[in-house]
Scaffold this active site. Structure first.
Site, PDB file in Angstrom:
ATOM      1  N   LYS A  78      -5.388  -2.111  49.917  1.00 50.44           N
ATOM      2  CA  LYS A  78      -6.294  -2.988  49.149  1.00 50.44           C
ATOM      3  C   LYS A  78      -7.531  -3.229  50.007  1.00 50.44           C
ATOM      4  O   LYS A  78      -7.432  -3.681  51.147  1.00 50.44           O
ATOM      5  CB  LYS A  78      -5.597  -4.315  48.842  1.00 50.44           C
ATOM      6  CG  LYS A  78      -6.423  -5.234  47.952  1.00 50.44           C
ATOM      7  CD  LYS A  78      -5.567  -6.369  47.415  1.00 50.44           C
ATOM      8  CE  LYS A  78      -6.388  -7.483  46.768  1.00 50.44           C
ATOM      9  NZ  LYS A  78      -7.088  -7.116  45.559  1.00 50.44           N
TER      10      LYS A  78
ATOM     11  N   HIS B 243     -17.500  -6.434  37.275  1.00 50.51           N
ATOM     12  CA  HIS B 243     -17.523  -7.087  38.583  1.00 50.51           C
ATOM     13  C   HIS B 243     -18.517  -6.475  39.579  1.00 50.51           C
ATOM     14  O   HIS B 243     -19.293  -7.164  40.211  1.00 50.51           O
ATOM     15  CB  HIS B 243     -16.136  -7.052  39.218  1.00 50.51           C
ATOM     16  CG  HIS B 243     -15.056  -7.593  38.341  1.00 50.51           C
ATOM     17  ND1 HIS B 243     -15.176  -8.770  37.654  1.00 50.51           N
ATOM     18  CD2 HIS B 243     -13.817  -7.123  38.040  1.00 50.51           C
ATOM     19  CE1 HIS B 243     -14.055  -9.008  36.993  1.00 50.51           C
ATOM     20  NE2 HIS B 243     -13.218  -8.019  37.195  1.00 50.51           N
TER      21      HIS B 243
ATOM     22  N   LYS C 193      -7.426   2.416  41.342  1.00 47.48           N
ATOM     23  CA  LYS C 193      -6.064   1.893  41.447  1.00 47.48           C
ATOM     24  C   LYS C 193      -5.194   2.911  42.181  1.00 47.48           C
ATOM     25  O   LYS C 193      -5.573   4.077  42.321  1.00 47.48           O
ATOM     26  CB  LYS C 193      -5.505   1.654  40.048  1.00 47.48           C
ATOM     27  CG  LYS C 193      -6.351   0.648  39.246  1.00 47.48           C
ATOM     28  CD  LYS C 193      -5.490  -0.368  38.553  1.00 47.48           C
ATOM     29  CE  LYS C 193      -6.298  -1.378  37.784  1.00 47.48           C
ATOM     30  NZ  LYS C 193      -6.380  -2.679  38.433  1.00 47.48           N
TER      31      LYS C 193
ATOM     32  N   ASP D 182     -13.555  -1.433  33.490  1.00 50.16           N
ATOM     33  CA  ASP D 182     -12.730  -2.540  33.984  1.00 50.16           C
ATOM     34  C   ASP D 182     -13.347  -3.193  35.225  1.00 50.16           C
ATOM     35  O   ASP D 182     -13.307  -4.409  35.370  1.00 50.16           O
ATOM     36  CB  ASP D 182     -11.318  -2.021  34.315  1.00 50.16           C
ATOM     37  CG  ASP D 182     -10.370  -3.131  34.770  1.00 50.16           C
ATOM     38  OD1 ASP D 182     -10.336  -4.168  34.095  1.00 50.16           O
ATOM     39  OD2 ASP D 182      -9.666  -2.943  35.782  1.00 50.16           O
TER      40      ASP D 182
ATOM     41  N   GLU E 216      -7.665  -0.782  45.021  1.00 53.07           N
ATOM     42  CA  GLU E 216      -6.452  -1.568  44.777  1.00 53.07           C
ATOM     43  C   GLU E 216      -5.220  -0.696  44.982  1.00 53.07           C
ATOM     44  O   GLU E 216      -5.255   0.508  44.705  1.00 53.07           O
ATOM     45  CB  GLU E 216      -6.448  -2.111  43.361  1.00 53.07           C
ATOM     46  CG  GLU E 216      -7.574  -3.092  43.099  1.00 53.07           C
ATOM     47  CD  GLU E 216      -7.466  -3.688  41.714  1.00 53.07           C
ATOM     48  OE1 GLU E 216      -6.923  -4.790  41.607  1.00 53.07           O
ATOM     49  OE2 GLU E 216      -7.911  -3.058  40.747  1.00 53.07           O
TER      50      GLU E 216
HETATM   51  C1  BG6 Z   1      -9.610  -7.692  36.811  1.00 53.55           C
HETATM   52  C2  BG6 Z   1      -9.282  -6.279  36.377  1.00 53.55           C
HETATM   53  O1  BG6 Z   1     -10.751  -8.139  36.142  1.00 53.55           O
HETATM   54  O2  BG6 Z   1      -9.845  -7.680  38.214  1.00 53.55           O
HETATM   55  C3  BG6 Z   1      -8.046  -5.780  37.101  1.00 53.55           C
HETATM   56  O3  BG6 Z   1      -9.047  -6.247  34.967  1.00 53.55           O
HETATM   57  C4  BG6 Z   1      -8.236  -5.907  38.596  1.00 53.55           C
HETATM   58  O4  BG6 Z   1      -7.763  -4.437  36.738  1.00 53.55           O
HETATM   59  C5  BG6 Z   1      -8.724  -7.298  38.985  1.00 53.55           C
HETATM   60  O5  BG6 Z   1      -6.997  -5.630  39.204  1.00 53.55           O
HETATM   61  C6  BG6 Z   1      -9.125  -7.333  40.449  1.00 53.55           C
HETATM   62  O6  BG6 Z   1      -9.459  -8.622  40.861  1.00 53.55           O
HETATM   63  P1  BG6 Z   1      -8.495  -9.440  41.835  1.00 53.55           P
HETATM   64  O7  BG6 Z   1      -9.254 -10.681  42.118  1.00 53.55           O
HETATM   65  O8  BG6 Z   1      -7.236  -9.671  41.071  1.00 53.55           O
HETATM   66  O9  BG6 Z   1      -8.281  -8.580  43.031  1.00 53.55           O
END
Ligand code: BG6
Length: 455
Positions: A328, A224, A323, A219, A200
């Site tokens: 991205k 995920h 991050k 996180d 990100e």
């Molecule tokens: C969230 C995290 O669950 O997912 C964030 O807490 C992250 O830190 C985000 O930025 C990423 O998912 P997306 O779909 O917003 O890119």
């Protein structure tokens, strides 16, 4: 007008509701206008119905779904302390159709509210939707599951992971299971390695209160990326219905261990220092307001896992997320093994073919060795690509549609939440014990020097 479902948002006056939940609801009601929803908000702030209605209307409008506001059967707001059994009983008694309770509040409040619900009569069929993080380790996840078990059946608990609603994540299923060129070769015999990465460009974005206690591993990877891995690695299910799908993904997580059984050598962590990403100047993470530098929170994490079963033993699954990176980039990269023998006379390298899924914009590439254009006996690399489209609903809309339909296929099951913590807990312990150095990388760089370059 009678509503099919009453969606009761707990924490309705909070940021998550207006930033994510309401825009997703707006999209859902736009695409599926047949839905009849009664929307109720409850929160600690002293709002009245008019203020709430205006919040909903504005959230819909700013997401481009203004007309969806008229599709809501009715919407009201009640001031309530959702950790108080009396307030909860009052909230739950007022419903129309099936009730979906969405906890849009911090985890500690969700936990307290679930405990308070134990003594409250919950209407039959009520769905509970909980945001991540689900617990902070295996022990707390188990404890929360034990509380939830006392409230409603497991299939009515939605532990939300919006990556399960992403169209690319779900595309993995079609490509793998509906093509004879992939289905039979989806194993350690033919696949050399898998990388699941989520880079990100965002920094902390004012989320120190949550993020500084979580860090990149909890996180993104614990939640995920392990879920994405479970979908990629699962045994072929007979159906994609809730039971078959979640049995298969949970079985993957149960078989997953850190590479070599050693959390210290299987993981890396780093934190960004001041730097520039495009036009943006980011301060050092440690200097961000609300950050306690002594907590040593990582903003970039990598974990190599092994799925110890017949299909996958010996294949490294590298999960990396961070991050303040330059671009991205969400990707699932499946690298196949090289062929056993390239006929003599073909010149050049024949590295393994690579299948690459980009997670937003959704795209798929297959990199192959082909005969060169100039010299037909010389091997070259060629890429076949396809744009996969967005999927009609955005990830949160997909999740919300499951909640309103009481279909938990795309929600994390209780055992899977515990298993994910079971996988990462030893890594967090090794980090706390100082067994893995916290490295640094300037914001906008690719990460610390010396980290492996991912394919
Ligand atoms: C969230 C995290 O669950 O997912 C964030 O807490 C992250 O830190 C985000 O930025 C990423 O998912 P997306 O779909 O917003 O890119």
């Amino acid at each position: 007008m009678s509503a099919e479902t009453t969606l009761l948002i707990l924490g309705a006056s909070g940021d998550l509701t207006s930033r994510l939940l309401l825009p997703a609801l707006g999209q859902l009601l736009t695409l599926e206008p047949h839905r009849r929803i009664r929307l109720r908000g409850a929160g600690i702030d002293d709002w009245d119905d008019a203020h709430w209605r205006e919040t909903v209307r504005r959230s819909f409008e700013s997401a481009g779904f203004a007309a969806a506001f008229d599709a809501i059967a009715e919407t009201t707001y009640q001031r309530a302390d959702i950790t108080d059994p009396g307030d909860l009983a009052r909230l739950l008694s007022d419903r129309d159709g099936r009730l979906a309770l969405y906890f849009a509040v911090p985890p500690a409040v969700t936990k307290a509210a679930c405990e308070a619900l134990v003594g409250v009569e919950i209407p039959e069929g009520t769905v509970l939707a909980l945001e991540k993080p689900f617990g902070v380790d295996e022990v707390t996840a188990r404890a929360l599951n034990a509380t939830l078990e006392r409230l409603v059946p497991e299939a009515q608990v939605f532990r939300i992971d919006h990556f399960l609603g992403r169209s690319t994540t779900l595309n993995l299923l079609g490509v793998r299971f509906a093509n004879r060129i992939f289905a039979p070769v989806w194993s350690a015999q033919h696949i050399e390695s898998v990388v699941i990465r989520y880079d990100e460009t965002l920094g902390l974005e004012g989320r120190a209160g949550y993020y500084d206690r979580a860090g990149a591993l909890a996180d993104m990877i614990q939640s995920h990326l392990l879920q994405v891995m479970a979908i990629l690695a699962m045994e072929p299910p007979a159906t994609l219905h809730e039971r078959d799908f979640r049995d298969a993904t949970s079985a993957v997580l149960r078989a997953t261990h850190v590479w070599g059984g050693d959390p210290a050598t299987a993981s890396r962590r780093a934190r960004y220092t001041a730097g520039t990403i495009g036009e943006r100047q980011l301060p050092s993470y440690a200097d961000e307001p609300g950050v306690d530098a002594a907590r040593q929170t990582e903003t970039l994490a990598e974990l190599v896992c092994e799925v110890r079963n017949e299909r996958w033993r010996g294949v490294p699954f590298t999960l990396r997320s961070g991050k303040a990176l330059p671009e991205k980039k969400g990707e699932v990269v499946v690298t196949f093994r090289r062929v056993n023998h390239v006929p003599e006379g073909l010149v050049g390298q024949a590295p393994g073919s690579v299948l690459r899924f980009s997670l937003g914009p959704d795209h798929m590439d297959l990199e192959l060795n082909v005969n060169g254009g100039d010299d037909p006996f010389e091997l070259e690399r060629a890429t076949i690509g396809a744009d996969l489209g967005e999927g009609a609903l955005k990830a949160y809309g997909e999740v919300l549609s499951g909640i309103l339909d009481a279909d938990a296929t795309l929600a994390v099951r209780g055992d899977a939440a515990e298993e994910s913590w079971r996988i990462v807990d030893p890594v967090l312990a090794a980090w706390r014990a100082g067994e893995v150095p916290l490295e640094e990388y300037p914001a906008g760089s690719l990460g610390p020097e010396g980290w492996p370059v991912l394919p």
